[in-house]
Design a protein around this motif. Structure first.
Motif, mmCIF file in Angstrom:
data_model
loop_
_atom_site.group_PDB
_atom_site.id
_atom_site.type_symbol
_atom_site.label_atom_id
_atom_site.label_comp_id
_atom_site.label_asym_id
_atom_site.label_seq_id
_atom_site.Cartn_x
_atom_site.Cartn_y
_atom_site.Cartn_z
ATOM 1 N N LYS A 1 -17.043 -8.578 -6.367
ATOM 2 C CA LYS A 1 -16.310 -9.446 -5.835
ATOM 3 C C LYS A 1 -14.931 -8.769 -5.781
ATOM 4 C CE LYS A 1 -18.617 -13.729 -6.876
ATOM 5 N NZ LYS A 1 -18.449 -15.189 -7.346
ATOM 6 N N VAL A 2 -14.192 -8.709 -4.506
ATOM 7 C CA VAL A 2 -12.888 -8.537 -4.691
ATOM 8 C C VAL A 2 -11.548 -9.526 -4.823
ATOM 9 C CG1 VAL A 2 -11.109 -7.461 -3.112
ATOM 10 C CG2 VAL A 2 -13.535 -6.719 -2.651
ATOM 11 N N THR A 3 -10.992 -9.085 -5.786
ATOM 12 C CA THR A 3 -9.881 -10.210 -6.396
ATOM 13 C C THR A 3 -8.624 -9.470 -6.083
ATOM 14 O OG1 THR A 3 -11.465 -11.087 -7.918
ATOM 15 C CG2 THR A 3 -9.018 -11.422 -8.216
ATOM 16 N N ARG A 4 -7.724 -10.073 -5.271
ATOM 17 C CA ARG A 4 -6.525 -9.543 -4.848
ATOM 18 C C ARG A 4 -5.422 -10.242 -5.563
ATOM 19 N NH1 ARG A 4 -7.103 -6.192 -0.648
ATOM 20 N NH2 ARG A 4 -8.949 -6.224 0.417
ATOM 21 N N GLU A 5 -4.685 -9.314 -6.235
ATOM 22 C CA GLU A 5 -3.514 -9.937 -7.058
ATOM 23 C C GLU A 5 -2.231 -9.937 -6.189
ATOM 24 O OE1 GLU A 5 -2.805 -7.653 -10.636
ATOM 25 O OE2 GLU A 5 -4.766 -8.319 -11.370
ATOM 26 N N GLN A 6 -1.570 -10.671 -6.158
ATOM 27 C CA GLN A 6 -0.189 -10.970 -5.382
ATOM 28 C C GLN A 6 0.864 -10.067 -6.041
ATOM 29 O OE1 GLN A 6 1.253 -14.881 -4.917
ATOM 30 N NE2 GLN A 6 2.673 -14.424 -3.489
ATOM 31 N N ASP A 7 1.442 -9.197 -4.984
ATOM 32 C CA ASP A 7 2.555 -8.225 -5.373
ATOM 33 C C ASP A 7 3.742 -8.899 -5.915
ATOM 34 O OD1 ASP A 7 0.731 -6.177 -4.544
ATOM 35 O OD2 ASP A 7 1.552 -5.977 -2.572
ATOM 36 N N ALA A 8 4.060 -8.364 -7.059
ATOM 37 C CA ALA A 8 5.619 -8.937 -7.472
ATOM 38 C C ALA A 8 6.569 -8.444 -6.599
ATOM 39 C CB ALA A 8 5.761 -8.229 -8.929
ATOM 40 N N GLU A 9 7.612 -9.358 -6.585
ATOM 41 C CA GLU A 9 8.803 -9.166 -5.785
ATOM 42 C C GLU A 9 9.403 -7.668 -6.415
ATOM 43 O OE1 GLU A 9 12.614 -11.313 -4.102
ATOM 44 O OE2 GLU A 9 11.127 -12.385 -4.992
ATOM 45 N N THR A 10 9.787 -6.770 -5.579
ATOM 46 C CA THR A 10 10.215 -5.392 -5.839
ATOM 47 C C THR A 10 11.525 -5.362 -5.000
ATOM 48 O OG1 THR A 10 8.856 -4.277 -4.291
ATOM 49 C CG2 THR A 10 8.244 -4.577 -6.543
ATOM 50 N N PHE A 11 12.258 -4.302 -5.307
ATOM 51 C CA PHE A 11 13.569 -3.707 -4.578
ATOM 52 C C PHE A 11 13.492 -2.213 -4.718
ATOM 53 C CE2 PHE A 11 15.104 -7.860 -6.414
ATOM 54 C CZ PHE A 11 15.675 -8.609 -5.194
ATOM 55 N N LYS A 12 13.736 -1.661 -3.448
ATOM 56 C CA LYS A 12 14.059 -0.481 -3.273
ATOM 57 C C LYS A 12 15.401 0.157 -3.133
ATOM 58 C CE LYS A 12 9.650 -0.457 -0.665
ATOM 59 N NZ LYS A 12 8.708 0.025 0.646
ATOM 60 N N GLU A 13 15.461 1.427 -3.303
ATOM 61 C CA GLU A 13 16.745 2.107 -3.187
ATOM 62 C C GLU A 13 17.412 1.431 -1.934
ATOM 63 O OE1 GLU A 13 20.164 4.719 -3.716
ATOM 64 O OE2 GLU A 13 18.398 4.039 -4.967
ATOM 65 N N ALA A 14 16.611 1.550 -0.920
ATOM 66 C CA ALA A 14 17.436 0.899 0.505
ATOM 67 C C ALA A 14 18.001 -0.368 0.391
ATOM 68 C CB ALA A 14 16.461 1.146 1.770
ATOM 69 N N ASP A 15 17.511 -1.250 -0.849
ATOM 70 C CA ASP A 15 18.361 -2.598 -0.870
ATOM 71 C C ASP A 15 19.572 -2.766 -1.589
ATOM 72 O OD1 ASP A 15 15.985 -3.941 0.346
ATOM 73 O OD2 ASP A 15 14.681 -3.616 -1.484
ATOM 74 N N LEU A 16 19.890 -1.335 -2.151
ATOM 75 C CA LEU A 16 20.856 -1.621 -2.931
ATOM 76 C C LEU A 16 21.862 -1.531 -2.231
ATOM 77 C CD1 LEU A 16 19.827 0.849 -5.980
ATOM 78 C CD2 LEU A 16 20.005 -1.649 -5.794
ATOM 79 N N ALA A 17 23.273 -2.037 -2.189
ATOM 80 C CA ALA A 17 24.425 -1.877 -1.679
ATOM 81 C C ALA A 17 25.025 -0.506 -1.649
ATOM 82 C CB ALA A 17 25.618 -3.031 -1.975
#
Length: 437
Positions: free
Chosen positions: A374-390
């Motif tokens: 059976k395939v059980t998919r986990e929800q991705d945690a919210e993440t930030f990338k370099e491009a999100d940084l001011a």
């Protein structure tokens, strides 16, 4: 395959493979040469005298009267049942149903069955039938039919009990993986099996499922391949050929399907006691698949004609076989009509893959073993990338920023709930990466 139009009468007789004397067999009648059935061995007079004596004793001493017809038909059934699980005596109704089944439409539950330890064992449920919708699985043991134990009854008797009026209900008591028995209620239906299904799994990647091998399956596969290519701009990057829970069917169709993926070489050959039973089928130069990268899915419900295709593609290294070991039914049955609309279904030959492997009682071993899961998919945690940084720096090569984005939930896809299929698709994508490099 121009040679297919010149098959001998025996070849046509042998051009059908079913999985066990099943609920949904697929065979057609033909006759063997007279020399093959006449034989030159002298009659076993002592054994015939014993048979006549037993017949006479039963008629004179059994607790209830039994007519000659019943006794002789039971003797014939016993003679065949002790040969192998696939040889059987067909009475008129069974013979008629067997002839009708190659058209892909018949009545019943949609189960291919065999025997194991005196019980009725499910070889495979057919897609989109009462059995598959009720969750019947390959390997299930049917221990009771409408409360009546199946232990010790013949396969044909069990099949007769499971057949019935369309719309009528039946209760099967099932044991799965040695667990506790449980009941499954099904409603009998007119079984209309579509042997070929296809769709795009992802951009460039096609899915082709063959549920069983009917007379026109080879033609349907060619049309499905053309349709998939057209839907994807004329070219596929990869294809999954799904033969799981495919119980077999028409040998000629298995040869035609194999030929759609091969440009040359032997596909399958058969060997038996009769000279005319030794047949060889080879591919022609046309390749409807145009060499598309291929993964073939098999499991314990893949039998007979499905194993012919899997074995041919594996021997020619045309694709990667993935899944679990196949059923292991490597024999050919010939249907021999008798008088009074009766027939014998008799095992007359074994078939072999191009490399000379007999699959009988062994099966095809996949190149990559992937069990059912059976395939059980986990929800991705919210993440930030370099491009999100001011104040982040721009890309040195002038590329656009790629900040984190909330992905839209994609619609349900066939591979999302099918672990083996998702693994096959991943393998195809990996193969394409290495090919492009």
């Amino acid at each position: 395959m121009p040679h297919l139009s010149r098959l001998t009468s025996l070849a046509l007789a042998m051009a059908l493979l079913g999985c066990a004397p099943q609920l949904l067999a697929a065979e057609e009648p033909e006759s063997l040469p007279a020399t093959a059935v006449s034989g030159k061995a002298p009659l076993p007079l002592d054994e015939l005298r014993t048979f006549a004596e037993v017949l006479d004793r039963i008629k004179s001493s059994y607790v209830e009267p039994v007519d000659d017809k019943t006794l002789l038909e039971n003797a014939i059934k016993g003679m065949l049942s002790n040969l192998d699980p696939h040889s059987t005596y067909l009475e008129p109704e069974d013979f008629e149903e067997l002839q009708e089944s190659t058209s892909g439409e018949f009545g019943g539950l949609g189960i291919e069955v065999g025997t194991e330890d005196g019980f009725i064992k499910v070889v495979s449920p057919i897609d989109d039938t009462p059995a598959s919708k009720a969750g019947i699985q390959p390997g299930d043991l049917i221990v009771k039919i409408d409360g009546q134990p199946t232990k010790g009854i013949s396969l044909m008797e069990a099949v007769d009990k499971m057949r019935g009026k369309i719309g009528s209900k039946i209760n099967l008591t099932v044991v799965r993986d040695g667990g506790k028995p449980f009941d499954v209620e099904l409603m009998r239906a007119a079984i209309k099996v579509k042997s070929v299904k296809s769709e795009l799994l992802d951009k460039g990647y096609g899915y082709l499922r063959i549920t069983q091998f009917q007379v026109n399956t080879g033609e349907e596969v060619a049309k499905a391949l053309a349709k998939l290519k057209k839907e994807n701009g004329g070219r596929l990057s990869g294809l999954v050929l799904d033969l799981r829970n495919n119980p077999g069917g028409v040998l000629q169709s298995a040869v035609e399907v194999s030929d759609h993926f091969l440009k040359k070489g032997l596909i399958v050959y058969t060997k038996g006691r009769i000279a005319n039973s030794e047949l060889r089928f080879s591919a022609d130069s046309a390749d409807a698949s145009e060499g598309v990268p291929l993964v073939v899915l098999i499991n314990g419900g893949s039998a007979s004609a499905a194993e012919i295709v899997a074995g041919a593609l594996q021997d020619h290294k045309r694709g990667v076989l993935m899944g679990t070991d196949s059923f292991g039914k490597g024999s050919v049955q010939t249907v021999l009509p008798l008088n009074n609309d009766r027939a014998l279904k008799l095992t007359t030959a074994l078939y072999y893959t191009p490399s000379g492997r007999s699959i009988q009682a062994q099966g095809i071993v996949p190149d990559v073993e992937v069990p059912r899961a059976k395939v059980t998919r986990e929800q991705d945690a919210e993440t930030f990338k370099e491009a999100d940084l001011a104040g982040h720096l721009g890309n040195g090569n002038g590329g656009a920023d790629r900040p984190s984005t909330s992905k839209k939930a994609a619609g349900p896809r066939l591979q999302d709930d099918d672990y083996q299929l998702s693994q096959a698709l991943n393998l195809l994508k990996g193969l394409n990466v290495t090919r492009e490099n």
